[in-house]
Enzyme design. Structure first.
Site: not given
Ligand code: PGA
Length: 256
Positions: A9, A11, A96, A98, A168, A174, A213
């Site tokens: 992903n 983003k 997601h 976000e 998640e 992140g 992460s």
């Molecule tokens: P990250 O993001 O690996 O940067 O923590 C994962 C995600 O949001 O799917």
């Protein structure tokens, strides 16, 4: 053991130059790692077609990060499911955290998007998970149940066939602080049990990934778990070396 699904992903990241370097290296190295993996790349909408042209003959699949509920019309700035299909998208990330947070997406809206994706014969990757406060209050399972229930209510007991769930935990995204693989294994098992309880599904058909992460150092500890069926990788997926290493690790575990 069945294939693991590894999703990148990207983003709101990358650019033409970096994508070109990434895809060149993917092409050189990926073929031997696909036997035990399904690999999906979800770039920003503007790069979908560019990425598709390079991955189509590699047996790597194209993912989108979101979709608008409307198929066409006066919705400035949006992308429809028909457009995603038109440029070769096969998987669509939905719900997601976000999007839930920055775009106020509710469980109800996410359920409608999930339904649209399925009805269009694409594969939804539904993100579920709790915040730090919810975890502290011991509400993880309740939160996930609610996130799944709105989808059951709309689509019935077969809702999660031909779809993917990504557990998640918001606090792990992140932050560099991935969740404990033992904890994730127990939550993924809970998700599968809950879906089975609701439907006459066969466990084998429910795919539950983990995201938060992930990098090449911790990927193995998650992928070794029987109920972690793959990974949704954010920042580490922008670096082709990291991403290829994660895919290699997954392949090595399964071919043992
Ligand atoms: P990250 O993001 O690996 O940067 O923590 C994962 C995600 O949001 O799917």
């Amino acid at each position: 053991m069945r294939k693991k699904i590894i999703v990148a992903n990207w983003k709101l990241n990358s650019n033409i130059k970096n994508i070109s370097i990434f895809l060149k290296n993917l092409k050189l190295n990926i073929s031997s790692y696909l036997k035990y993996n399904t690999v999906v790349i979800a770039p920003s909408t503007i790069y979908l077609e560019r990425v598709y042209k390079k991955i189509n003959n590699l047996n790597v699949f194209l993912g989108a990060q979101d979709v608008n509920l409307n198929k066409k019309g006066a919705f400035t700035g949006e992308t429809s499911i028909l457009m995603l299909k038109d440029v070769g998208v096969k998987y669509v990330i939905v719900g997601h955290s976000e999007r839930r947070l920055f775009h106020n997406e509710s469980n109800e809206l996410i359920a409608k998007k999930f339904s649209l994706i399925k009805n269009s014969y694409l594969i939804p990757i539904l993100c579920v998970g709790e915040s730090k406060d919810e975890k502290r209050r011991n509400q993880t399972k309740e939160i996930i149940k609610n996130q799944l229930n709105t989808i059951f209510e709309l689509l019935g007991e077969k809702a999660f066939i031909n779809s993917i769930i990504a557990y998640e935990p918001i606090w792990a995204i992140g932050t560099g602080l991935s969740a404990d693989p033992v904890y994730v294994e127990s939550i993924n098992k809970f998700i599968k049990d809950y879906i089975n309880h609701y439907s006459s599904n066969n466990l084998e058909e429910i795919i539950v990934q983990y995201g938060g992460s992930i990098n090449s150092k911790n990927a193995q500890s998650f992928l070794q778990k029987p109920n972690i069926d793959g990974l949704l990788v954010g920042s580490a997926s922008l670096d082709y070396k990291e991403f290829l290493e994660i895919i290699k690790i997954s392949n090595d575990i399964l071919c043992k």
